[in-house]
Design a protein around this motif. Structure first.
Motif, short mmCIF file in Angstrom:
data_model
loop_
_atom_site.label_atom_id
_atom_site.label_comp_id
_atom_site.label_asym_id
_atom_site.label_seq_id
_atom_site.Cartn_x
_atom_site.Cartn_y
_atom_site.Cartn_z
N MET A 28 0.74 -1.23 0.15
CA MET A 28 -0.07 0.04 0.03
C MET A 28 0.73 1.35 0.12
O MET A 28 0.42 2.16 -0.73
N THR A 29 1.91 1.55 0.99
CA THR A 29 2.54 2.71 0.97
C THR A 29 3.86 2.85 -0.17
O THR A 29 3.71 3.20 -1.21
N SER A 30 4.86 2.14 0.21
CA SER A 30 6.03 2.16 -0.65
C SER A 30 5.84 1.82 -2.08
O SER A 30 6.27 2.46 -3.19
N LEU A 31 5.40 0.76 -2.15
CA LEU A 31 5.20 0.16 -3.65
C LEU A 31 4.30 0.94 -4.46
O LEU A 31 4.95 0.98 -5.65
N SER A 32 3.22 0.92 -4.05
CA SER A 32 2.26 1.81 -4.82
C SER A 32 2.91 3.30 -5.38
O SER A 32 2.55 3.63 -6.51
N LYS A 33 3.51 3.81 -4.27
CA LYS A 33 4.27 5.20 -4.78
C LYS A 33 5.26 5.15 -5.63
O LYS A 33 5.44 5.80 -6.65
N SER A 34 5.99 4.30 -5.42
CA SER A 34 7.27 3.91 -6.10
C SER A 34 7.00 3.42 -7.62
O SER A 34 7.60 3.91 -8.77
N ALA A 35 5.74 2.92 -7.73
CA ALA A 35 5.39 2.19 -9.15
C ALA A 35 4.41 3.41 -9.91
O ALA A 35 4.22 3.07 -11.24
N GLY A 36 4.06 4.37 -9.33
CA GLY A 36 3.15 5.24 -10.04
C GLY A 36 1.80 4.59 -10.44
O GLY A 36 1.26 4.80 -11.26
N ALA A 37 1.32 3.75 -9.42
CA ALA A 37 0.14 3.09 -9.67
C ALA A 37 -1.07 3.97 -9.13
O ALA A 37 -1.21 4.99 -8.23
N ASN A 38 -2.20 3.47 -9.98
CA ASN A 38 -3.73 3.97 -9.46
C ASN A 38 -4.79 2.91 -9.35
O ASN A 38 -5.71 3.27 -9.11
N ALA A 39 -4.05 1.74 -9.26
CA ALA A 39 -5.09 0.46 -9.27
C ALA A 39 -4.06 -0.61 -8.78
O ALA A 39 -2.95 -0.57 -9.11
N ILE A 40 -4.88 -1.31 -7.90
CA ILE A 40 -4.27 -2.84 -7.54
C ILE A 40 -4.95 -3.76 -8.00
O ILE A 40 -6.41 -3.77 -7.57
N PHE A 41 -4.66 -4.78 -8.80
CA PHE A 41 -5.42 -5.97 -9.16
C PHE A 41 -4.93 -7.31 -8.36
O PHE A 41 -3.54 -7.55 -8.73
N VAL A 42 -5.86 -7.80 -7.65
CA VAL A 42 -5.28 -9.10 -7.10
C VAL A 42 -5.83 -10.21 -7.98
O VAL A 42 -7.22 -10.05 -8.20
N ALA A 43 -4.99 -10.94 -8.39
CA ALA A 43 -5.66 -12.28 -9.29
C ALA A 43 -5.31 -13.54 -8.27
O ALA A 43 -4.28 -14.09 -8.29
N ASP A 44 -6.33 -14.00 -7.75
CA ASP A 44 -6.22 -15.11 -6.82
C ASP A 44 -7.52 -15.96 -6.88
O ASP A 44 -8.41 -15.08 -6.30
N ASN A 45 -7.75 -16.87 -7.20
CA ASN A 45 -9.05 -17.56 -7.24
C ASN A 45 -9.69 -17.86 -5.75
O ASN A 45 -10.88 -17.70 -5.64
N ALA A 46 -8.95 -18.15 -4.76
CA ALA A 46 -9.42 -18.28 -3.40
C ALA A 46 -9.79 -17.09 -2.88
O ALA A 46 -11.17 -17.14 -2.33
N SER A 47 -9.25 -15.99 -3.26
CA SER A 47 -9.62 -14.49 -2.56
C SER A 47 -11.10 -14.12 -3.39
O SER A 47 -11.94 -13.85 -2.87
N ALA A 48 -11.12 -14.29 -4.64
CA ALA A 48 -12.13 -14.04 -5.51
C ALA A 48 -13.51 -14.86 -5.10
O ALA A 48 -14.39 -14.37 -5.53
N HIS A 49 -13.15 -16.10 -4.70
CA HIS A 49 -14.26 -16.91 -4.26
C HIS A 49 -14.91 -16.89 -2.94
O HIS A 49 -15.69 -17.44 -2.40
N ASP A 50 -14.13 -16.06 -2.05
CA ASP A 50 -14.35 -15.92 -0.75
C ASP A 50 -14.90 -14.67 -0.18
O ASP A 50 -13.90 -13.73 -0.26
N PRO A 51 -16.22 -14.38 -0.10
CA PRO A 51 -16.64 -12.96 0.20
C PRO A 51 -15.68 -12.33 1.39
O PRO A 51 -15.53 -11.28 1.16
N PHE A 52 -15.77 -13.04 2.24
CA PHE A 52 -14.87 -12.62 3.72
C PHE A 52 -13.41 -11.96 3.07
O PHE A 52 -13.22 -10.82 3.47
N THR A 53 -12.74 -12.74 2.40
CA THR A 53 -11.45 -12.33 1.91
C THR A 53 -11.44 -11.15 1.13
O THR A 53 -10.58 -10.33 1.18
N LYS A 54 -12.27 -11.56 0.14
CA LYS A 54 -12.52 -10.53 -0.96
C LYS A 54 -12.86 -9.05 -0.27
O LYS A 54 -12.16 -8.17 -0.57
N ASN A 55 -13.50 -8.93 0.78
CA ASN A 55 -13.81 -7.53 1.56
C ASN A 55 -12.65 -7.10 2.28
O ASN A 55 -12.75 -5.94 2.19
N ILE A 56 -11.94 -8.05 2.82
CA ILE A 56 -10.73 -7.47 3.52
C ILE A 56 -9.84 -6.81 2.39
O ILE A 56 -9.36 -5.80 2.89
N ILE A 57 -9.41 -7.54 1.50
CA ILE A 57 -8.65 -6.93 0.44
C ILE A 57 -9.31 -5.55 0.00
O ILE A 57 -8.54 -4.79 -0.26
#
Length: 164
Positions: free
Chosen positions: A19-48
């Protein structure tokens, strides 16, 4: 058209360092998490989504093949994306599926029996090393090991020496 400004393999996915150092140094405006388990688990997805929303960046939790489909369909819109996966194998599938990635950062793969430590935060198997070599040689991906931007960067070439 969007682009992946940083592809990272990190078993923890979104956490303070991303969240802090990598997003700033990369110049990002979005974070995409590609993970089947997280995408299928509403609790984990909401935390992310909750963790990411505090950054002001767009956050998406995608199925692994969804990361490829979203690229093929919409080229990640106009986002400068940090693309996160838990495993080298998932990231390789995404790259081989056509998502153009110039640099791959390995930043958090915990030590387990049978794995070789490259840096304190990253340990890999011989098979994973071969996948990384394939991505480097056949897809032009610059692979490196680095936990956070202020720590030492270890190249793939240096990592190979750990297996000799």
């Amino acid at each position: 058209m969007g682009k992946v400004v940083l592809a990272r393999v990190d078993a923890r996915l979104i956490h303070g360092q991303v969240m802090t150092s990598l997003s700033k140094s990369a110049g990002a405006n979005a974070i995409f998490v590609a993970d089947n388990a997280s995408a299928h688990d509403p609790f984990t997805k909401n935390i992310i989504l909750g963790a990411g929303s505090r950054t002001g960046m767009k956050v998406r939790v995608l199925k692994e093949d969804g990361a490829v489909r979203y690229w093929n369909d919409r080229q990640y819109d106009d986002y400068n994306v940090i693309l996160l996966t838990k495993t080298i194998e998932t990231m390789a599938d995404i790259i081989r599926g056509g998502v153009p990635i110039k640099e791959l950062n390995l930043g958090g793969i915990p030590q387990k029996p049978g794995l070789t430590p490259i840096i304190k935060e990253v340990s890999i198997s011989k098979e994973q090393l071969e996948i990384l070599q394939d991505l480097s040689e056949n897809y032009g991906v610059n692979v490196y090991f680095q936990a956070i931007p202020s720590s030492k960067k270890v190249t793939l070439k240096e990592a190979i020496k750990e297996f000799d």
